[in-house]
Design an enzyme around this catalytic site. Structure first.
Site, PDB file in Angstrom:
ATOM      1  CB  THR A   1      -0.880   0.016   1.253  1.00 38.29           C
ATOM      2  OG1 THR A   1      -0.041  -0.306   2.379  1.00 38.29           O
ATOM      3  CG2 THR A   1      -1.975  -1.024   1.169  1.00 38.29           C
TER       4      THR A   1
ATOM      5  N   GLY B   1      -7.991   2.990   0.846  1.00 37.18           N
ATOM      6  CA  GLY B   1      -7.690   1.598   0.570  1.00 37.18           C
ATOM      7  C   GLY B   1      -8.968   0.950   0.112  1.00 37.18           C
ATOM      8  CD  GLU B   2     -10.302  -2.827   3.670  1.00 39.88           C
ATOM      9  OE1 GLU B   2     -10.844  -3.878   3.972  1.00 39.88           O
ATOM     10  OE2 GLU B   2      -9.741  -2.089   4.491  1.00 39.88           O
TER      11      GLU B   2
END
Ligand SMILES: Cc1cc2nc3c(=O)[nH]c(=O)nc-3n(C[C@H](O)[C@H](O)[C@H](O)COP(=O)(O)OP(=O)(O)OC[C@H]3O[C@@H](n4cnc5c(N)ncnc54)[C@H](O)[C@@H]3O)c2cc1C
Ligand code: SF4
Lengths: 328, 771
Positions: free
Chosen positions: B469, B737-738
């Site tokens: 990430t 992110g998600e």
């Protein structure tokens, strides 16, 4: 992977001898199919015979205009060869629709002809599979058979032949030249692969001790158009749900001769002679395409998860005919 | 000040990665290394009758075979309901403890040999005889035995607000449909891998994990050894997407195997084993019933999910969580039912809950919009949640309206003709679709240490993870900015359980959690040096006030008198201090718990490490109780569909995200783009299939399990609102992110409907469903 020995053949006879005598000797060309199968212990050769030193890497035009392609020509080199791009568009497109650039750079013509099915049950040694272990049964029959064949099936096996290249070669009336200790012979591509019948483990007419040396494609008549269309679950790097190779010899607006082959729906590269008949003398019109498609799929035998292939194959052919005829 | 936060700094570990210098778990070279290969069950339910390892053990080079008969007994973990501490994925199925088989692909033996090839080949010689029982492996086979799901990460899974049923029955406009998502596998590029090495009582694990300290604690507990005797190292992780979060069996198997043979042992799961041995997203059947008045104001929202778990653990895909708060509706019901199947255990997967949940909810909103004949964006604006409808709290920060507007511009929404199935481009049908994205801002307690050395460089460290990430990079940026150093002078260390505590890299919480700790520790370390300088008569800064001093490029100076100053190195050298060090813990947690407590500091059972760290204390004092912490965004897709052959091509995607401060646009865009590609996979191709007869997965490699390839991925435009959310943390970042996957699936599915007029409610939307 089972332990194995490795030799390099610098003469064709060495490869022939090795595969003739050693029942579990295997030729390796690009290795893109064979090595995967060995890692999964689907193929368990005791000896690998590398043929990459053999002089079978040329693409040449024969005196009669036919194109001879050495068995070791890489798929990418063949796809981008100027003559292929110009005269055998269907072949170039079929090759480029297969696998990925890296794989095509390794894969050879001989290996592509000999590549084995992608039936997931064939790939998983836990399942019964008549092709892998004759007589063990066929897990795909009542299993997840979405990718399986609807033409040329038997009650022993319904696995699709995975190749794109062979579909195009089949429509181009190509011939496979093989060589063994007893000499040379040729086998038309349309006859080279076998339907499973009672012995799905026997996949081609290649005999023990024979190797493929080249493929020859006859010259195409002036004004011939050819295209390849492949439908799949993603845009690249994926085998066909249905594909169609179309070669049209035109006479003005009329189809003089149509040569059609399907991929992704049959147990071998499938020449659709009924469809070819239906198109003979037809104009480039939707109705003619539709009846050709219907004729081609008459004998389709779908199973639980692949019923959609009947309609998809028809549409794929119709679309491919339109594209080839330039009426899309 | 060196303004570094927000800059598109390239990956600090990029060179290592592309040159092969980055060591992933399986890359560590250990002397005398042996290799373990896991043999897995080939039946789906039953028992091992006999297991014969003689032939295998007789093979030269084979060092041993572990089975349930000779494996050491493990200690059963306490049923932990939360994930604060550590988590064993299958708490009722510890590896190699008995003869029971609960699913196909369960580990039944480990063959240990001097080479990997020998271990794998010899595994075929282990003869296992089973008795088989009839398994259940599809939800429909056991739907009558569905049970209510209990909780998801401490949150209730059944919620009711008002009178949803009555309100639905009385609604003027309704949409009531069931949406199905399939089983999905994470499929990170790097397979799971562990090297276990014993040194007396001490165990070192080189492991591919999203949670170094979770693995450390869970392994210690199962082996029943002190936590301090286990060290876990995980410097690089090639993606996890949830499957490397909780503890699976193989690190424990590696530890047991290493003990047995007295050598370090490496276990790498094969790609095929990655389909059975590290979780998946459970299939979901989601009924979404929306009721609205004639204008489109929601009067009732019901979201009822049925999903699956294994026989050995309860994990329910929490689809309804985001539905509670995504729109303002006075009446709401959200519920989850769980069916136990003979499959491996599901686990967090690429936005667990929100990914399939926003698909169903946002497809339902789309259906309602067409029914009402209003613009899908308009419907969302009509039902805009000004406060969190679930708990009544204010949002810490929400700029969703701007996301809709900018997203619409980016995709060319004004080109969209309202009628579905009518816009053509040559042979293709054109479709536009949109959806709302949302994901909670999870912040958890974390610690970090920062050291400034006398040569002027600094090292920041925390036991967090970089799962691809960009953690290395953004933490370096945060530390560099706080210290007033250029990025090149700062090194960030992570992935070692000896480093200060940090939470799991899951729930998109690392930037907010660890970032805050790193910043606090860096500020603290800087303050210590400033103090040293002020108190040092020989320093040009002697007797100045702290507030008057600034640092840039490692040089401290008086703000109003920039010529007056000296460098970190000079101060430390003169004072003969080799380094200045600060360690800080930030205890803020924004995680929602069963009691509904948000925005409170977590009680830490350990000694109070915040003490003295002023930055961490002032962070804790920020008022959080009245606020709800969530990110939002808008997703827009344009597709072309070839109706003849059922081919869908996403030709453009636009995403506008409100995630607070964007720490690094490159990393954040990467994250969102990756999420959207996951969404594309989920919408159009990803699909794990179980053999209908045996229940064994048939799509067990990347040839049969289709993830998008480059040719499937359109240009993706990612924009950020980039307004700091200072209620979350002084950095203002909620984390990215998600959220990228949320809404993405629905945007594409809705665009397919707009193009074709066909509503496919069962994913994936493959060609066979459109012809
Ligand atoms: C991920 C993936 C995706 C793919 N996708 C596609 C696709 O979409 N479409 C498609 O058509 N193909 C696809 N392929 C298959 C690919 O085309 C074949 O693997 C390749 O053509 C095999 O060629 P090779 O030279 O590597 O064969 P090898 O692996 O070396 O050999 C394959 C077989 O051919 C035999 N053989 C090789 N040369 C000779 C010879 N001269 N005489 C006799 N026998 C010989 C070998 O003994 C072996 O049994 C894909 C493959 C992979 C791995
Ligand atoms: S379809 Fe053929 S290859 Fe597939 S399992 Fe059956 S026999 Fe084997």
């Amino acid at each position: 992977m089972k332990p194995f020995t490795f030799i390099r053949a610098n003469e064709a006879r060495i490869a022939m001898h090795a595969t003739q005598q050693n029942s579990s000797g295997k030729i390796i060309a690009g290795g893109t199919n064979l090595l995967d199968l060995m890692k999964l212990e689907i193929e368990t050769p005791e000896q690998l015979i590398d043929i990459n030193l053999l002089p079978m890497k040329k693409i040449e035009v024969l005196p009669d205009g036919a194109l001879r392609i050495g068995a070791l020509v890489r798929n990418s080199d063949l796809a981008y060869h100027p003559i292929v791009r110009k005269k055998y568009v269907v072949l170039s497109e079929a090759l480029l629709s297969g696998a990925s650039p890296q794989l095509r750079n390794m894969a050879t013509v001989g290996g592509n002809l000999m590549q084995r099915t992608r039936c997931p049950y064939f790939y998983d040694t836990v399942f019964p599979c008549n092709k892998r272990v004759p007589g063990s049964g066929c897990a795909a029959m009542d299993g997840y058979n979405r990718s399986h064949a609807i033409l040329g099936t038997s009650n022993q096996c319904i696995a699709t032949h995975p190749s794109d290249m062979c579909v195009a070669l089949s429509a181009l009336d190509a011939v496979v030249r093989v060589s063994g200790l007893n000499g040379e012979r040729t086998i038309p591509v349309v006859d080279f692969h076998l339907v499973p019948g009672e012995s799905p483990d026997k996949e081609t007419r290649l005999e023990k001790g024979e190797i493929i040396t080249s493929v020859e494609i006859p010259a195409v008549a002036m004004g011939t158009k050819s295209r390849y269309l492949k439908v799949r679950d993603r845009a690249s790097y994926e085998f066909a749900l249905a594909s169609a190779a179309v070669v049209l010899e035109m006479n003005g607006g009329t189809i003089q001769k149509a040569k059609i082959a399907f991929g992704g729906i049959a147990t071998k590269p499938w020449r659709a002679s009924q469809a070819e008949q239906a198109l003979k003398g037809a104009r480039l019109e939707e109705a003619a395409f539709q009846s050709a498609a219907a004729a081609a799929l008459q004998e389709a035998k779908p199973r639980k998860f692949n019923g959609f292939k009947v309609e998809l194959a028809k549409r794929t052919l119709i679309r491919a005919l339109k594209i080839t005829g330039g009426v899309a | 000040m060196n303004a570094i936060i927000g800059k598109p700094v390239g990956r600090v570990d990029g060179r290592l990665k592309v040159t092969g210098g980055a060591r992933y778990a399986a890359d560590f070279q250990r002397a005398n290394l042996a290799y373990g290969y896991c043999l897995q069950s080939s039946i789906t339910k039953g028992r091992i009758l006999s297991i014969d390892t003689q032939a295998a053990e007789a093979v030269p080079g084979v060092l041993g075979v572990l089975t349930y008969k000779n494996a050491p007994r493990l200690k059963k973990p306490e049923q932990s309901e939360t994930v604060q501490d550590s988590k064993v994925s299958e708490s009722n199925l510890l590896p190699l403890q008995d003869e029971n088989i609960y699913y196909d692909g369960q580990h039944v033996a480990v063959v240990i040999a001097d080479t990997f090839e020998r271990a794998r080949d010899t595994a075929n010689l282990v003869k296992v005889v089973y008795t088989e029982e009839k398994p259940v492996f599809e939800i429909e086979q056991a739907i009558n035995e569905a049970i209510p799901a209990k909780q998801s990460f401490g949150r209730k899974m059944q919620v009711k607000r008002g009178e949803p049923e009555e309100a639905f029955n009385g609604a003027e406009k309704k949409s009531d449909q069931t949406y199905t998502t399939t089983v999905y596998h994470h499929n990170p590029m790097e397979p799971h891998a562990t090297i276990a090495e014993w040194n007396g009582e001490k165990l070192t694990l080189y492991d591919a994990t999203q949670w170094v300290q979770g693995t450390q604690k869970a392994v210690a507990k199962l082996l029943d050894i002190p936590i301090k005797n286990v060290r876990v190292i995980s410097h690089f992780v090639g993606g996890g997407f949830g499957c490397k979060g909780f503890l699976w069996a193989h690190p424990v198997l590696a530890a047991m195997a290493a003990k047995k043979v007295g050598r370090p042992v490496k276990i790498v799961l094969s790609r095929q084993q990655m389909f059975t041995s590290n979780g998946h997203r459970g299939r979901t059947l989601q009924q979404v019933a929306l009721g609205a008045n004639g204008e489109g104001k929601l009067t009732s929202v019901r979201h009822l999910t049925t999903t699956q778990t294994s026989m050995v653990e309860d994990f329910a895909e929490p689809c309804g969580m985001s539905t509670r708060l995504i729109y303002a509706s006075p009446n709401l019901e959200m519920a989850h039912k769980l069916v136990r199947l003979n499959t491996g255990t599901p686990c967090p997967t690429r936005a667990p809950g929100e990914a399939p949940g926003t698909y169903a909810m946002e497809a339902a909103m789309d259906e309602l919009a067409y029914q009402l004949r209003i613009d899908p964006i308009q419907l969302r604006l009509l039902n805009y949640a000004e406060v969190n409808p679930h708990d009544g709290k204010q949002w810490s920060s929400k700029n969703l309206k701007e996301c809709y507007q900018r997203g619409a511009e980016a995709i060319g929404w004004q080109e969209r003709k309202p009628e579905p199935g009518l816009t053509k481009e040559g042979e293709f049908l054109v479709g536009y679709g949109m959806a709302t994205a949302t994901y909670p801002c999870n912040r958890s307690p974390a610690s970090a240490r920062v050291q400034i050395f006398s040569d002027g460089h600094a090292v920041a460290a925390s036991c967090t993870q970089d799962i691809g990430t960009g953690t290395y990079t953004i933490m370096t940026q945060i530390a560099a900015e706080a210290l007033g150093l250029p990025v090149e002078k700062v090194e960030f260390k992570l992935g070692d359980s000896d480093l200060p505590n940090a939470p799991v890299s899951g729930g998109s919480q690392t930037a907010a959690s660890v970032g805050s700790a790193v910043q606090a520790a860096a500020l603290e370390a800087k303050a210590k040096i400033i103090e040293l300088a002020i108190g040092d008569k020989k320093s040009p800064l002697s007797q100045k006030t702290k507030e008057s001093i600034e640092v840039e490029n490692g040089r401290l100076f008086v703000k109003d008198e920039p010529g007056r100053g000296e460098t970190y190195a000079q101060i430390l050298a003169r004072n003969r201090v080799p380094k200045i060090e600060a360690e800080c813990t930030t205890k803020v947690s924004t995680r929602e718990t069963e009691k509904g407590e948000e925005g409170e500091k977590k009680q830490d059972s350990e000694e109070d490490k915040t003490g003295g760290c002023w930055a961490a204390s002032s962070d804790e004092e920020i008022e959080r109780k009245p606020y709800s912490f969530h990110s939002f965004g808008a997703q827009f897709a344009k597709v072309l569909v070839d109706p003849m052959i059922g081919k869908v091509r996403v030709v453009k995607f636009a995403s506008v995200m409100d995630i607070g401060t964007v720490l690094n646009t490159k990393m954040a865009e990467n994250q969102i783009r990756g999420g959207i590609i996951f969404g594309l996979g989920m919408a159009l191709m990803e699909h794990t299939v179980f053999d209908p007869v045996r229940g064994r997965i048939v799509t067990r490699d990347l040839a049969n399990y289709h993830v998008p390839v480059n040719a499937d991925v359109p240009p993706i435009e990612v924009q950020f609102i980039n307004k700091p959310d200072l209620r979350v943390s002084p950095i203002g970042a909620r984390g990215a992110g998600e959220i990228g996957i949320t809404g993405a699936v629905a945007a594409i599915a809705n665009a397919v409907f707009h193009a074709t007029g066909k509503r496919i409610r069962e994913l994936p939307i493959t060609p066979d469903k459109l012809i």
